[in-house]
Design a protein around this motif. Structure first.
Motif, short mmCIF file in Angstrom:
data_model
loop_
_atom_site.label_atom_id
_atom_site.label_comp_id
_atom_site.label_asym_id
_atom_site.label_seq_id
_atom_site.Cartn_x
_atom_site.Cartn_y
_atom_site.Cartn_z
N ARG A 35 0.82 -1.22 0.00
CA ARG A 35 0.00 0.00 0.00
C ARG A 35 0.84 1.25 0.00
O ARG A 35 0.36 2.32 -0.36
CB ARG A 35 -0.92 0.00 1.21
N PHE A 51 -1.47 -12.14 -1.21
CA PHE A 51 -1.23 -13.47 -1.79
C PHE A 51 -2.52 -14.06 -2.37
O PHE A 51 -2.47 -15.06 -3.09
CB PHE A 51 -0.71 -14.43 -0.70
N GLY A 53 -5.45 -14.53 -0.09
CA GLY A 53 -5.98 -15.34 1.01
C GLY A 53 -5.05 -16.49 1.39
O GLY A 53 -3.93 -16.62 0.88
N THR A 73 4.02 -8.79 10.96
CA THR A 73 3.04 -7.78 10.61
C THR A 73 2.62 -7.01 11.86
O THR A 73 2.89 -7.42 12.99
CB THR A 73 1.78 -8.42 9.98
N HIS A 74 1.93 -5.91 11.61
CA HIS A 74 1.42 -5.07 12.70
C HIS A 74 0.46 -5.89 13.58
O HIS A 74 -0.27 -6.74 13.05
CB HIS A 74 0.68 -3.90 12.05
N ARG A 79 -5.95 -10.36 9.84
CA ARG A 79 -6.32 -11.25 8.73
C ARG A 79 -5.08 -11.91 8.13
O ARG A 79 -5.06 -13.11 7.88
CB ARG A 79 -7.07 -10.43 7.65
N ASN A 83 -4.33 -15.92 8.05
CA ASN A 83 -4.04 -16.62 6.79
C ASN A 83 -2.70 -17.34 6.86
O ASN A 83 -2.55 -18.46 6.35
CB ASN A 83 -4.00 -15.62 5.62
P1 NAP Z 1 -4.86 -7.27 7.31
O1 NAP Z 1 -6.27 -6.83 7.40
O2 NAP Z 1 -4.41 -8.35 8.20
O3 NAP Z 1 -4.49 -7.68 5.81
C1 NAP Z 1 -5.36 -7.47 4.72
C2 NAP Z 1 -4.76 -8.16 3.53
O4 NAP Z 1 -3.59 -7.46 3.07
C3 NAP Z 1 -4.26 -9.58 3.80
O5 NAP Z 1 -5.32 -10.51 3.80
C4 NAP Z 1 -3.27 -9.76 2.66
O6 NAP Z 1 -3.94 -9.95 1.43
C5 NAP Z 1 -2.64 -8.39 2.59
N1 NAP Z 1 -1.42 -8.29 3.40
C6 NAP Z 1 -1.29 -7.80 4.66
N2 NAP Z 1 -0.02 -7.84 5.06
C7 NAP Z 1 0.68 -8.38 4.04
C8 NAP Z 1 2.05 -8.67 3.86
N3 NAP Z 1 2.97 -8.41 4.81
N4 NAP Z 1 2.44 -9.23 2.66
C9 NAP Z 1 1.51 -9.48 1.70
N5 NAP Z 1 0.21 -9.21 1.82
C10 NAP Z 1 -0.21 -8.66 2.98
O7 NAP Z 1 -3.88 -6.05 7.54
P2 NAP Z 1 -4.13 -4.47 7.42
O8 NAP Z 1 -4.57 -3.99 8.74
O9 NAP Z 1 -4.95 -4.21 6.20
O10 NAP Z 1 -2.63 -3.99 7.21
C11 NAP Z 1 -1.97 -4.15 5.95
C12 NAP Z 1 -0.48 -4.09 6.16
O11 NAP Z 1 -0.15 -2.86 6.80
C13 NAP Z 1 0.03 -5.21 7.07
O12 NAP Z 1 1.18 -5.77 6.49
C14 NAP Z 1 0.38 -4.53 8.37
O13 NAP Z 1 1.52 -5.12 8.96
C15 NAP Z 1 0.61 -3.09 7.96
N6 NAP Z 1 0.18 -2.16 9.00
C16 NAP Z 1 -1.06 -2.30 9.55
C17 NAP Z 1 -1.45 -1.43 10.56
C18 NAP Z 1 -2.79 -1.61 11.23
O14 NAP Z 1 -3.08 -0.84 12.14
N7 NAP Z 1 -3.61 -2.57 10.87
C19 NAP Z 1 -0.61 -0.40 10.96
C20 NAP Z 1 0.66 -0.28 10.36
C21 NAP Z 1 1.02 -1.17 9.37
P3 NAP Z 1 -4.24 -11.43 0.84
O15 NAP Z 1 -5.36 -11.97 1.67
O16 NAP Z 1 -4.59 -11.15 -0.57
O17 NAP Z 1 -2.98 -12.23 1.00
#
Ligand code: NAP
Length: 241
Positions: A35, A51, A53, A73-74, A79, A83
């Motif tokens: 992102r 990936f 799911g 991951t955070h 999710r 996975n």
């Molecule tokens: P999420 O709901 O757990 O993830 C949504 C989808 O994004 C996952 O199902 C996966 O898609 C894809 N994804 C997430 N992390 C990935 C990775 N490291 N490599 C490849 N695909 C990944 O997470 P989110 O809250 O949307 O956060 C997205 C990313 O931002 C994460 O990596 C997280 O570490 C980072 N982040 C999150 C936060 C927060 O507050 N949630 C804050 C800072 C950084 P598929 O199902 O298609 O594989």
């Protein structure tokens, strides 16, 4: 050579990737959701994007001969973690989490702990000016609270966030910068997630300095799996047979 898939998304994960990649015998693939623009950590291979799911991840693990998955991951990326647990179980691969400890309040902090985002949305009193340190999706959950003045910060640029009156794009500020920002905006209350780590701590130190209350959202349940808080412990784990 062992091939480690390191799931990233925080500054600590990037540092971990570089530390792991510097060790002999480890090849590190560093994966991000894609992102925000990113460069490969030194010594590691970068891959970007979801990936598809748990099934997509399972296929990826097999096609790329991954030996173990380290999930850095955070803590709120529930999710991706779920996975990864499922895909590793199907592939018979070791899975572990690398997770920074949660923040705890200290003297002078005025935190109100809430279990989830819905409770955080309900917490501020009508008429307050709130600062939402929740990213885009979390801040958008406040769209219906038009009895608040809502400021927010998000890492990635994009469309305006519904209902947000003032939006800053960028990384978290340090305590001095955030104290100045909260004073300038006349903030009454901060809403934050208990992410842990040094990078996001500035807003909490600023809130303490200004005597501002913080609505602190607790972490979602962590996967039932091995969890390390230091990179060295995670490295020792990756080296095991
Ligand atoms: P999420 O709901 O757990 O993830 C949504 C989808 O994004 C996952 O199902 C996966 O898609 C894809 N994804 C997430 N992390 C990935 C990775 N490291 N490599 C490849 N695909 C990944 O997470 P989110 O809250 O949307 O956060 C997205 C990313 O931002 C994460 O990596 C997280 O570490 C980072 N982040 C999150 C936060 C927060 O507050 N949630 C804050 C800072 C950084 P598929 O199902 O298609 O594989």
């Amino acid at each position: 050579m062992k091939r480690i898939l390191l799931l990233g998304g925080t500054a600590g994960a990037r540092q971990a990737a570089e530390t792991l990649a510097a060790r002999p015998g480890l090849a590190v693939v560093f994966s991000l959701a894609g992102r925000v623009a990113a460069l490969a950590p030194a010594g590691a291979t970068l891959r970007l994007g979801g990936f598809g799911g748990a099934d997509g991840l399972l296929a990826y693990l097999r096609e790329n001969a991954i030996d173990a998955v380290l999930d850095a991951t955070h803590p709120f990326a529930a999710r991706m973690s779920a996975n990864a647990v499922a895909a590793c179980a199907s592939a018979g691969l070791p899975y572990a989490r690398l997770e920074r400890p949660a923040w705890t309040p200290g003297p002078g902090d005025d935190w109100r702990a809430v279990p989830d985002l819905a409770a955080a949305v309900a917490a501020p009193r009508a008429g307050e000016r709130v600062f939402l340190a929740l990213g885009r999706a979390g801040s958008a959950a406040f769209a219906a609270r038009d009895d608040l003045w809502r400021a927010a910060r998000a890492a990635e640029d994009g469309a305006p966030v519904p209902g947000i009156d003032w939006l800053e794009i960028g990384p978290p500020g340090d305590a001095t910068a955030d104290a100045a920002l909260f004073s300038r905006l006349g903030i009454d209350r901060i809403v934050a997630r208990n992410s842990g780590g040094r990078d996001g701590r500035g807003k909490l130190d600023a809130a303490r300095a200004l005597g501002l209350p913080v609505v602190m959202i607790a972490r979602p349940p962590a996967p039932d799996a091995r969890c390390f808080s230091t990179v060295e412990d995670a490295i020792a784990w990756t080296r095991r047979d």
